[in-house]
Design a protein around this motif. Sequence first.
Motif, mmCIF file in Angstrom:
data_model
loop_
_atom_site.group_PDB
_atom_site.id
_atom_site.type_symbol
_atom_site.label_atom_id
_atom_site.label_comp_id
_atom_site.label_asym_id
_atom_site.label_seq_id
_atom_site.Cartn_x
_atom_site.Cartn_y
_atom_site.Cartn_z
ATOM 1 N N ARG A 84 85.162 52.577 90.077
ATOM 2 C CA ARG A 84 84.968 52.429 91.438
ATOM 3 C C ARG A 84 83.451 52.270 91.918
ATOM 4 O O ARG A 84 82.180 52.659 91.674
ATOM 5 N N PHE A 85 82.767 52.039 92.535
ATOM 6 C CA PHE A 85 81.597 51.606 92.615
ATOM 7 C C PHE A 85 80.859 51.822 94.188
ATOM 8 O O PHE A 85 81.527 51.571 95.676
ATOM 9 N N ALA A 86 80.283 52.767 94.941
ATOM 10 C CA ALA A 86 80.300 53.619 95.920
ATOM 11 C C ALA A 86 79.005 53.178 96.533
ATOM 12 O O ALA A 86 77.988 54.201 95.712
ATOM 13 N N GLU A 87 78.408 52.272 97.104
ATOM 14 C CA GLU A 87 77.286 52.036 97.835
ATOM 15 C C GLU A 87 76.534 52.831 98.556
ATOM 16 O O GLU A 87 77.010 53.746 99.030
ATOM 17 N N ARG A 88 75.310 53.014 97.810
ATOM 18 C CA ARG A 88 74.627 54.097 98.055
ATOM 19 C C ARG A 88 73.081 53.608 98.939
ATOM 20 O O ARG A 88 72.213 53.464 98.769
ATOM 21 N N PRO A 89 73.151 53.329 100.611
ATOM 22 C CA PRO A 89 72.535 52.695 101.152
ATOM 23 C C PRO A 89 71.068 54.272 101.503
ATOM 24 O O PRO A 89 69.967 54.044 101.775
ATOM 25 N N ASP A 90 71.422 55.089 101.065
ATOM 26 C CA ASP A 90 70.717 56.987 101.452
ATOM 27 C C ASP A 90 69.690 56.899 99.920
ATOM 28 O O ASP A 90 68.765 57.100 100.190
ATOM 29 N N LEU A 91 70.094 55.370 98.760
ATOM 30 C CA LEU A 91 69.137 56.074 97.871
ATOM 31 C C LEU A 91 68.277 54.416 97.793
ATOM 32 O O LEU A 91 69.010 53.126 98.019
ATOM 33 N N SER A 92 67.147 54.439 97.390
ATOM 34 C CA SER A 92 66.156 53.614 97.368
ATOM 35 C C SER A 92 66.059 52.718 95.762
ATOM 36 O O SER A 92 65.840 53.444 95.364
ATOM 37 N N GLY A 93 65.202 51.778 95.764
ATOM 38 C CA GLY A 93 65.835 51.010 94.648
ATOM 39 C C GLY A 93 64.177 50.842 94.970
ATOM 40 O O GLY A 93 62.939 51.372 95.269
ATOM 41 N N HIS A 144 62.186 47.984 94.902
ATOM 42 C CA HIS A 144 62.208 47.065 96.688
ATOM 43 C C HIS A 144 63.113 46.720 97.221
ATOM 44 O O HIS A 144 64.020 47.292 97.655
ATOM 45 N N PRO A 145 62.509 46.582 98.796
ATOM 46 C CA PRO A 145 63.670 47.103 99.790
ATOM 47 C C PRO A 145 64.844 46.096 99.705
ATOM 48 O O PRO A 145 65.786 45.994 99.765
ATOM 49 N N ASP A 146 64.635 44.910 98.676
ATOM 50 C CA ASP A 146 65.697 43.881 98.219
ATOM 51 C C ASP A 146 67.478 44.657 97.807
ATOM 52 O O ASP A 146 68.038 43.688 97.402
ATOM 53 N N VAL A 147 66.545 45.667 97.526
ATOM 54 C CA VAL A 147 67.848 46.337 95.812
ATOM 55 C C VAL A 147 68.227 47.170 96.427
ATOM 56 O O VAL A 147 68.278 48.022 97.437
ATOM 57 N N ARG A 148 69.443 47.289 96.065
ATOM 58 C CA ARG A 148 71.011 48.294 96.390
ATOM 59 C C ARG A 148 71.246 49.088 95.336
ATOM 60 O O ARG A 148 71.057 48.580 94.634
ATOM 61 N N VAL A 149 72.277 50.143 95.757
ATOM 62 C CA VAL A 149 72.360 51.299 94.606
ATOM 63 C C VAL A 149 73.250 50.932 94.834
ATOM 64 O O VAL A 149 74.163 51.673 95.800
ATOM 65 N N TRP A 150 74.367 51.218 93.705
ATOM 66 C CA TRP A 150 75.043 51.816 93.567
ATOM 67 C C TRP A 150 76.298 53.094 93.171
ATOM 68 O O TRP A 150 75.793 53.008 91.966
ATOM 69 N N ASP A 151 76.693 54.335 93.446
ATOM 70 C CA ASP A 151 77.213 55.062 92.718
ATOM 71 C C ASP A 151 78.373 54.610 91.737
ATOM 72 O O ASP A 151 79.213 54.116 92.236
ATOM 73 N N VAL A 152 78.511 54.934 90.282
ATOM 74 C CA VAL A 152 79.337 54.516 89.353
ATOM 75 C C VAL A 152 81.038 55.648 89.409
ATOM 76 O O VAL A 152 79.788 56.712 88.533
ATOM 77 N N LEU A 153 82.162 55.261 89.816
ATOM 78 C CA LEU A 153 83.025 56.816 89.578
ATOM 79 C C LEU A 153 83.644 55.895 88.355
ATOM 80 O O LEU A 153 83.984 54.228 88.480
ATOM 81 N N ASP A 154 84.071 57.142 87.791
ATOM 82 C CA ASP A 154 85.667 56.818 86.544
ATOM 83 C C ASP A 154 86.807 56.951 87.458
ATOM 84 O O ASP A 154 86.455 57.270 88.429
ATOM 85 N N ASP A 155 87.994 56.539 86.654
ATOM 86 C CA ASP A 155 88.815 57.167 87.387
ATOM 87 C C ASP A 155 89.500 58.231 87.742
ATOM 88 O O ASP A 155 90.505 58.654 88.183
ATOM 89 N N THR A 156 88.679 59.154 87.249
ATOM 90 C CA THR A 156 89.210 60.522 87.494
ATOM 91 C C THR A 156 88.021 60.603 89.383
ATOM 92 O O THR A 156 88.166 61.539 89.402
ATOM 93 N N GLY A 157 87.299 59.825 89.438
ATOM 94 C CA GLY A 157 86.264 60.290 90.598
ATOM 95 C C GLY A 157 84.737 61.024 89.917
ATOM 96 O O GLY A 157 84.623 60.688 90.521
ATOM 97 N N ARG A 158 85.178 60.857 88.600
ATOM 98 C CA ARG A 158 83.443 61.494 88.272
ATOM 99 C C ARG A 158 81.853 60.616 88.112
ATOM 100 O O ARG A 158 82.379 59.222 87.684
ATOM 101 N N SER A 159 80.834 61.146 88.190
ATOM 102 C CA SER A 159 80.294 59.473 88.924
ATOM 103 C C SER A 159 79.522 59.336 87.348
ATOM 104 O O SER A 159 78.832 60.710 86.228
ATOM 105 N N ILE A 160 79.597 58.670 87.180
ATOM 106 C CA ILE A 160 79.311 58.133 85.365
ATOM 107 C C ILE A 160 77.291 57.562 85.472
ATOM 108 O O ILE A 160 77.550 57.341 84.455
ATOM 109 N N GLY A 161 76.883 57.197 86.421
ATOM 110 C CA GLY A 161 75.362 56.139 86.408
ATOM 111 C C GLY A 161 75.197 56.136 87.602
ATOM 112 O O GLY A 161 75.995 55.697 88.849
ATOM 113 N N LEU A 162 74.563 54.842 88.043
ATOM 114 C CA LEU A 162 74.442 54.382 88.978
ATOM 115 C C LEU A 162 73.582 52.816 88.361
ATOM 116 O O LEU A 162 73.388 52.678 87.188
ATOM 117 N N PHE A 163 74.166 51.562 89.450
ATOM 118 C CA PHE A 163 73.831 49.991 89.270
ATOM 119 C C PHE A 163 73.418 50.184 90.168
ATOM 120 O O PHE A 163 73.243 50.221 91.355
#
Length: 679
Positions: free
Chosen positions: A377-386, A388-407
């Motif tokens: 599951r991918f939850a966008e994180r507007p509070d996190l910056s890449g 460049h202003p065009d870059v968007r950040v998502w938290d990546v969650l597994d099927d237990t809800g645990r964060s496994i990385g950022l995209f």
Amino acid sequence: MAQRVNPVLAESTLPHGLPDFASISDDDFLPAFTEAMATHLAEIEKIANDPKPATFANTVEALELSGRDLARAGGVFFNLVGPDTNPQRNAISQQLSTMLTDHANTIAMDPRLFARIADLHERRDQLDLTESQERLLDKRYRDSVRAGAGLGPDEQEQMRQISSRLAYLTTTFSHMILDDTNASAVFVETAEELDGLSDGEIAAARRAAAADGHDDGYLIALELPTSQSVLTKLTNHEVRQRVFDASVNRCSRGNDYDTRELVLEIVALRARRARLLGYADHAEYVIAEQTAPDPAAVTDLLGELTASALRAGGRELTRLTRMTDEEIGPADLTFWLEVERRSTSAVPLDAFADYCELDAVLERGVFYAAGKLYGLRFAERPDLSGYHPDVRVWDVLDDTGRSIGLFLGDYFARPSKRGGAWMNNIVDQSRRLSMQPVVVNVLNLTEPDEGKHCLLTMDQLTTLFHEFGHALHGLLSAVDYPSQSGTSVPRDFVEFPSQVNEMWALHPDVLSHYARHHETGEPIPAELAEAARVAAKAETAHSTIEYLAAAVLDLAWHRLAPDEIPDDVEAFERTALRSAGFVGDLIPPRYRSAYFNHVFGGGYSAGYYSYIWSEVLDAETEQWFLAEGGLERDSGQRFAEATLSRGDSVDPLAAHEKLIGRKAEIGPLLTRRGLTPQG
């Protein structure tokens, strides 16, 4: 007063070590790398001078886990210089190219260190190592030997000079391609000359002209490959010809960005290095580390595919010439292929992009398929910056809800971004270091006007899914050692997972989930969806031929011995292509030598064949997925466990054979590309 910590090296407090890009200035980079290299060398001294006998833990593992500051600095800087460079960053990357190469050589050629590694390698059967540890030891030993650790002092000095000069030249090559690609953009005065392009594309051309200082008119920016997507749409032959000429003549115009002398020097140095190490040529040197057994096997595959593709290309050209009284030249071929595609489609395909809005495809297509297959599951994180202003950040969650990385997603073109599309790791996954992955996808889509939508063509849709396949390879990695994580696999295997992910772009379950009209919200008509699938499967001989010509050209340059280096780049190209059966100029290679960044600026030298080599595995795996029920969680889990999570901790080919139950065969690939005798 406490000494200031360089922000490049400071441990990030952001999730998963996402760099705090806002705190970093370009002036921080060189001091950070200088400090990090000094720290790394101090760590190496401790390992090399350890009075205890060499063990896997105190030598190979210690080496693997050293240099964390340097890895952090590299994860920041080299994820900036590709997608968002500037003159200062270019100058820094030029300086770093030789600094980092010299640093790596100092470590690889350290006789104390090599003696410890060689001792362990000789005793490896007695060490009771896991498979991943065995592979790590073997890779460290082979890397040292290939860097020159086993050579005498004079040959080692030659190796140092060659590798340092190559680092400088390949970095320069990449910079010059971006500069001349920008400088070769085609200016036209009127919108009528752009007939065939969409309103959004015409508006983007007007913005580009304004940004370039033109009070009026339009600027057609070039894409990286020889084939330009606008050539399939522009109805004006003269404009098509201007765009084609600008593309094919890049970096060979005799200006400040002419790369032909660099090509010749790079090839000569690679040939000398290979010979110093006992290889016949650079291709043999490179392919020794790949899944392909040797250059002959690659040549055989390319030859078999070329013969089939050229036969199909002849049939294709015959069909096209029946459609027009005009002579079809290189600038016109893809235009007439598009005319044919439209004329043979059951429904007009122009409307397809209206149902492929970028955000919808991402959220309800790319991410949806990853959820169905891998439980993500991918939850966008507007509070996190890449970066460049065009870059968007998502938290990546597994099927237990645990964060496994950022995209991170960076999708729109800009003059500071090199052409093409790619995936990079900012942070490598490693259980041993308790690190989760941070990965980025970079594309070069045309940014829409404010309030408008970014609509994807079929090719752009495929690219989006392809690059996300690389991202999945990084995000689902579950290995102990960072150098084995994710996409750190043999070059001719790395494209395999990304090619597999392309199959979901038009899969009925996925397409129906994201394909809604960007204005009305209406679902895509069933007949248009089916027409898109039919069109996607109808691989043109043209695209296969241009790819194979580039792969053949790459291999030809790198089969040269030191005393065989030519003095004329274009003459060598013509001879190499004719020798492989590519006669005439109607279909030029996907990249000509002067702007072949994969080969002379990137890591695909003698390895551009990798895409088609991996596609043999991909075509087989697509059949496997379909036989297992398609978009099913169980199938996704098995594929992730066999490939995506394992990185280079296991033999990737053996893992694939275990998954499908046998060795991959070429038949499904030939069928897919329409290269069977009936095709």
